[in-house]
Design a protein around this motif. Structure first.
Motif, PDB file in Angstrom:
ATOM      1  N   PHE A  27      -1.256  39.166 -81.732  1.00 52.61           N
ATOM      2  CA  PHE A  27      -0.934  37.739 -81.726  1.00 52.61           C
ATOM      3  C   PHE A  27      -1.887  36.939 -80.851  1.00 52.61           C
ATOM      4  N   CYS A  30      -0.504  35.086 -77.558  1.00 48.94           N
ATOM      5  CA  CYS A  30       0.312  33.877 -77.717  1.00 48.94           C
ATOM      6  C   CYS A  30       1.674  34.101 -77.056  1.00 48.94           C
ATOM      7  N   TRP A  31       1.919  33.435 -75.916  1.00 49.79           N
ATOM      8  CA  TRP A  31       3.158  33.646 -75.171  1.00 49.79           C
ATOM      9  C   TRP A  31       4.374  33.120 -75.915  1.00 49.79           C
ATOM     10  N   SER A  32       4.227  32.016 -76.631  1.00 49.49           N
ATOM     11  CA  SER A  32       5.386  31.498 -77.363  1.00 49.49           C
ATOM     12  C   SER A  32       5.799  32.475 -78.459  1.00 49.49           C
ATOM     13  N   CYS A  33       4.830  33.150 -79.071  1.00 50.92           N
ATOM     14  CA  CYS A  33       5.159  34.155 -80.094  1.00 50.92           C
ATOM     15  C   CYS A  33       5.882  35.340 -79.456  1.00 50.92           C
ATOM     16  N   ARG A  34       5.418  35.760 -78.305  1.00 52.03           N
ATOM     17  CA  ARG A  34       6.056  36.887 -77.617  1.00 52.03           C
ATOM     18  C   ARG A  34       7.484  36.543 -77.189  1.00 52.03           C
ATOM     19  N   LEU A  36       9.459  34.240 -78.481  1.00 50.72           N
ATOM     20  CA  LEU A  36      10.294  34.067 -79.665  1.00 50.72           C
ATOM     21  C   LEU A  36      10.699  35.413 -80.259  1.00 50.72           C
ATOM     22  N   SER A  37       9.758  36.329 -80.375  1.00 50.99           N
ATOM     23  CA  SER A  37      10.093  37.633 -80.950  1.00 50.99           C
ATOM     24  C   SER A  37      10.967  38.451 -79.999  1.00 50.99           C
TER      25      SER A  37
END
Length: 80
Positions: A27, A30-34, A36-37
């Motif tokens: 990713f 990407c901290w927002s992706c981490r 969120l998941s």
């Protein structure tokens, strides 16, 4: 200069070595992706845990599937 007999054929593509590839994190960091998941994984564990838990609160004896489901959910919730 290369040793004799090791000349590359015309049009040959050189293969990069094991250390030459750029190591980009999954990713792209990407901290927002981490987040969120990770939150999704924790919410899934809560959802899986609450199903058999509500059945146990009603006084119904647990099945093997319910025990496995709770064990899986607890393992997921504490694994992070």
């Amino acid at each position: 200069m290369s040793p004799p007999g090791t000349e590359a054929a015309p049009g040959a593509v050189s293969v990069p070595g094991p250390g030459s590839a750029s190591s980009r994190p999954l990713f792209g960091g990407c901290w927002s992706c981490r987040l969120l998941s990770g939150a999704g994984l924790l919410m899934a564990a809560v959802w899986i845990y609450q199903g058999p838990r509500s059945t146990l609160k009603k006084g119904v004896p647990p099945s093997m599937g319910a025990i496995a489901q709770i064990t899986f959910a607890v393992g997921e919730g504490r694994g992070g």
